[in-house]
Write an enzyme that holds these catalytic residues in place. Structure first.
Site, PDB file in Angstrom:
ATOM      1  CB  CYS A 109      79.080  25.878 -35.018  1.00  0.00           C
ATOM      2  SG  CYS A 109      80.778  26.703 -35.593  1.00  0.00           S
ATOM      3  CB  ILE A 145      77.943  37.606 -38.224  1.00  0.00           C
ATOM      4  CG1 ILE A 145      79.114  36.927 -38.575  1.00  0.00           C
ATOM      5  CG2 ILE A 145      77.802  38.161 -36.809  1.00  0.00           C
ATOM      6  CD1 ILE A 145      80.349  37.655 -38.529  1.00  0.00           C
ATOM      7  CE  LYS A 198      74.185  31.853 -47.918  1.00  0.00           C
ATOM      8  NZ  LYS A 198      73.815  33.168 -47.018  1.00  0.00           N
ATOM      9  CG  HIS A 214      75.639  29.494 -37.824  1.00  0.00           C
ATOM     10  ND1 HIS A 214      75.268  28.337 -37.200  1.00  0.00           N
ATOM     11  CD2 HIS A 214      76.898  29.082 -38.255  1.00  0.00           C
ATOM     12  CE1 HIS A 214      76.458  27.621 -36.608  1.00  0.00           C
ATOM     13  NE2 HIS A 214      77.164  28.048 -37.595  1.00  0.00           N
TER      14      HIS A 214
END
Ligand SMILES: [Zn+2]
Lengths: 134, 377
Positions: free
Chosen positions: B78, B204, B323, B327
């Site tokens: 990530c 997602i 959030k 992401h």
């Protein structure tokens, strides 16, 4: 996960017998074993077997589990501090989520963790269960 | 930095990796006065695990008309995007190239959640964590429970973070989740891995973001308002959680921050606005503490006191953060740097915080691989 016989065989010491590396210079033990001590960078390390009893440091109840683990849902995963202070990541078994508390005493048991399909490799590893008192 | 571009984070079912990357990259080119990047650095995590696609550098470079130029993918789970920026920066700073394009790209929405979750779990230790069936959320849950136990942090106080992120994202046209949530909604959302609930977690999504970096000399020709990369730092921690010295001491963040602050000649209190990594609420707390914005164990208290909102110093995640902005894992670090550049230029299309000094902090795994990038107007 895609497992091969050699991959499973290589990890037999660490997964079945809880083998760790102990630094002969600074005396600290780390699991899983590493070629170099992460604390003092010494290469003077030896393989030792860890104690099989310890206490729960932190845990989680995982409700969404990956393919191949569905029959075990929810998974209870934890970090256990063994009697010599070394910490390991593992699964807690033979226990209900609401029975777990920080500092609970547990002992190592060998259990199946994963079956790679009907004809694939079966992976065993060390898990932990509560030590029954009284 | 002479140009930035990004796509809205969304379920882009109509766009493949070529077209999504090109949308962001061409916007970044159009944001400059005729940039001609000599190399392309791509930040991405899961093209290999989800799409069976390696050689991603060539896919992106060719898609944006840069066939022939050097190209590579940078992977740090990530944290891939931030690391791609660090690599792009070093290609320019070394003098090898005078202009470099950095593109972050991730597509996650084509597959069921269980498949994506398995891909994300590859950020953790395959042999000693994932083999037990551990998800990425579960590993973060171990850290969150320990944090709450050691510091006495209240569950409802930690829920203030996602509430603030959703509030900020309402104003960001590029954000994926543009709606408000309440503390009660966070505390009532389904448990994914106790104590982490659905509304503690980043969604997602598909997205791409791009930057064009240039040497100082060339930058003045390519942009009227170039933003200076004043500091860059990188750090790592043990891949597995159990062997870490202290699960609540994010050493990768501290090491990266220390380097970046020293290089920029600043201290944490000088930062006006920052985009920090908050894949889960607990990640935000460790990021705030690792960057030195709060003492260890105190960030949840600062949230209770209403800190880090737009206008505070530092303002954190005016975009809505991972959030609520979203992401798209390997692209996130590039989004953050692009957003901070726009904050300093004054043209971010969401909440404007302004300021002289900005910071972007991106991490892969459970604070396993971190970059901190300091920007100056
Ligand atoms: Zn040592």
């Amino acid at each position: 996960m895609r497992m091969s016989p050699a991959r499973v065989w290589r990890a037999r010491g660490s997964r079945y017998r809880l083998e760790a590396s102990r630094c002969k210079d600074c005396g600290r033990t780390v699991y899983p074993p590493r070629p170099v001590c992460p604390y003092c960078r010494s290469r003077n390390v030896e393989i030792v077997e860890l104690p099989r009893k310890g206490r729960v440091v932190t845990w989680t109840v995982q409700y969404t589990v990956p393919h191949g683990y569905r029959s075990k849902a929810p998974l209870i995963l934890a970090i256990v501090e063994l009697e010599n202070g070394t910490r390991v990541f593992s699964e807690l078994v033979d226990v209900e989520p609401e029975e777990i508390r920080e500092g609970m005493e547990v002992e190592a048991v060998l259990r199946k963790v994963y079956e790679d399909g009907d004809e694939g490799v079966i992976v065993y590893a060390t898990k932990f269960r509560p030590i029954k008192t009284g | 930095m002479v140009g930035v571009g990004m796509t809205k984070i969304d379920r882009h079912y109509d766009k493949d990796m070529r077209s999504l990357a090109a949308e962001a990259a061409l916007k970044a080119l159009d944001d400059t006065k005729g940039a001609d990047p000599k190399a392309v650095v791509v930040g991405n995590m899961m093209s290999s695990s989800l799409y069976q696609q390696d050689s991603l550098g060539a896919l992106v470079a060719d898609a944006i008309g840069l066939r022939g130029r050097g190209a590579l993918k940078v992977e740090a789970s990530c944290g891939s995007g931030g690391h791609a920026v660090a690599v792009g920066y070093s290609l320019v700073a070394s003098g090898l190239y005078d202009q470099v394009m950095v593109v972050g790209i991730e597509k996650m929405c084509d597959y069921p959640t269980s498949v994506v979750t398995a891909g994300l779990a590859q950020a953790a230790d395959a042999e000693y964590e994932v083999v037990y069936g551990a998800s990425f959320a579960a590993l973060n849950a171990l850290v969150m429970r320990l944090y709450m136990s050691r510091y006495g942090a209240k569950r409802e106080s930690i829920a203030l973070w996602p509430v603030m992120m959703h509030e900020n994202a309402v104003h960001n046209p590029y954000a994926q989740l543009r709606f408000r949530v309440t503390v009660e909604a966070v505390l009532r959302s389904p448990v994914i891995a106790d104590p982490i609930r659905l509304l503690d977690a980043a969604p997602i999504g598909d997205g791409a973001a791009a930057l064009i970096l240039a040497s100082e000399e060339v930058a003045r020709k390519l942009s009227d308002a170039p933003v200076l990369i004043a500091g860059v730092g990188m750090g790592s921690d043990a891949l597995d959680l159990a062997s870490r010295q202290d699960l609540l001491d994010p050493i990768s963040i501290r090491y990266a921050a220390k380097q970046a602050y020293a290089m920029a000649g600043i201290e944490p209190r000088n930062v006006d606005v920052a985009e920090i990594h908050d894949a889960f609420s607990i990640t935000a707390l460790l990021s705030i503490e690792g960057l030195g914005f709060a003492e260890p164990g105190k960030s949840w208290k600062e949230l209770e006191e209403g800190r880090y909102r737009p206008g505070d110093k530092p303002s954190l995640n005016p975009s809505g953060g991972l959030k609520a902005r979203g992401h798209p894992v390997g692209a996130t670090g590039v989004y953050q740097v692009a957003e901070i550049a726009m904050q300093l230029r004054g043209d971010f299309p969401g909440i404007k915080c302004g300021g002289e000094i900005g910071l972007a902090m991106n991490t892969g795994g459970v604070a396993t691989l971190t970059t901190v990038i300091v920007l100056r107007r």
